[in-house]
Design an enzyme around this catalytic site. Structure first.
Site, PDB file in Angstrom:
ATOM      1  CG  HIS A  96    -126.408 -31.636  84.856  1.00 11.62           C
ATOM      2  ND1 HIS A  96    -126.006 -32.591  85.761  1.00 11.62           N
ATOM      3  CD2 HIS A  96    -125.416 -31.578  83.925  1.00 11.62           C
ATOM      4  CE1 HIS A  96    -124.831 -33.089  85.399  1.00 11.62           C
ATOM      5  NE2 HIS A  96    -124.445 -32.483  84.291  1.00 11.62           N
ATOM      6  CG  ASP A 121    -136.020 -31.284 107.214  1.00 15.89           C
ATOM      7  OD1 ASP A 121    -136.960 -31.887 107.774  1.00 15.89           O
ATOM      8  OD2 ASP A 121    -135.234 -30.531 107.812  1.00 15.89           O
ATOM      9  CG  HIS A 170    -122.008 -36.842  84.598  1.00 17.92           C
ATOM     10  ND1 HIS A 170    -122.725 -36.971  83.436  1.00 17.92           N
ATOM     11  CD2 HIS A 170    -121.841 -35.508  84.775  1.00 17.92           C
ATOM     12  CE1 HIS A 170    -122.951 -35.775  82.925  1.00 17.92           C
ATOM     13  NE2 HIS A 170    -122.432 -34.880  83.712  1.00 17.92           N
ATOM     14  CE1 TYR A 228    -139.693 -26.151 108.934  1.00 18.05           C
ATOM     15  CE2 TYR A 228    -140.334 -25.189 106.822  1.00 18.05           C
ATOM     16  CZ  TYR A 228    -139.462 -25.273 107.888  1.00 18.05           C
ATOM     17  OH  TYR A 228    -138.348 -24.487 107.898  1.00 18.05           O
TER      18      TYR A 228
END
Ligand SMILES: [Zn+2]
Length: 233
Positions: A96, A121, A170, A228
């Protein structure tokens, strides 16, 4: 000797990496890491300066919210992290931050639209935005209810395909199977927020490219047919 040294060390290193990542100002950021077999997670203690953090400072909390080990108070956001660990079984780490461009979208109450391949991506669709918390939710178990509105927003979304969210007014939460991946997703989120912010400034009516293009990019890097990078030996 404290227990859970592996998650303490990885969690501590990830929290200490936040200031140099550019994702946090002051102490607005935290990383957690769970050990699902042990039924616990490690999280940053509340309000402690990142430079002073040591693995022993990490607080160990169980999935019922009880502090199992640690003398410091866990981050005030701990119930949100716990709610996400309970709801999203494949994730091991939650990040966070109040990274600025992602917060700008959260404060504008706008999801981050999928406008290009950098976004595709990492995220298989727009970065979703939660609804507002009700006054009752804010005045009861605020941080737990913050987790609940994230889980509610993902009722029809796959958290493995879109490993981030904006909590309205937030800021962002991101997650992944390791702290490295969760921090990378938090950084990718901030980068695509910055790109979208500029794209929408230049072209307020910018729209998503063809699904064929965004799916091509997402699926090159994710899932069983990913191509990839280098082959795993
Ligand atoms: Zn916050």
């Amino acid at each position: 000797m404290k227990r859970y040294s592996d998650i303490r060390e990885e969690c501590c290193a990830a929290n200490k990496s936040l200031p140099s990542s550019g994702l946090v100002d002051l102490t607005f950021g935290n990383v957690s890491l769970c050990d699902r077999q042990a039924g616990v997670f490690a999280i940053k203690p509340s309000g402690v300066d990142y430079t002073a953090l040591t693995p022993d400072d990490m607080v160990i909390v169980d999935f019922d919210g009880k502090v199992v080990e640690g003398s410091l108070n866990p981050s005030s956001d701990t119930p949100t992290h716990r709610r996400l660990f309970l709801a999203f079984p494949d994730i091991r780490s939650v990040v966070h931050t109040h990274s600025r461009k992602a917060v700008a979208f959260a404060q504008a109450a706008r999801e981050i639209p999928l406008l290009g391949t950098t976004h595709a991506d990492y995220f298989r669709g727009p970065i979703p935005l939660t609804r507002a918390l009700t006054p009752e939710e804010i005045n009861s178990a605020y941080e737990w209810e913050t987790g609940n509105i994230i889980v509610e927003r993902f009722a029809n979304l796959n958290p493995n395909d879109i490993p981030a969210v904006l909590v309205r007014n937030h800021g962002p939460f991101a997650w992944g199977p390791s702290t490295a991946k969760a921090v990378e997703n938090a950084l990718a989120l901030e980068i695509v927020a910055d790109m979208a912010f500029h794209a929408l400034t230049l072209a307020p009516n910018a729209v998503s490219p063809a699904l064929a293009l965004t799916e091509k990019h997402f699926l090159r890097k994710h899932g069983s047919s990913a191509t990839y990078g280098q082959k795993q030996s």
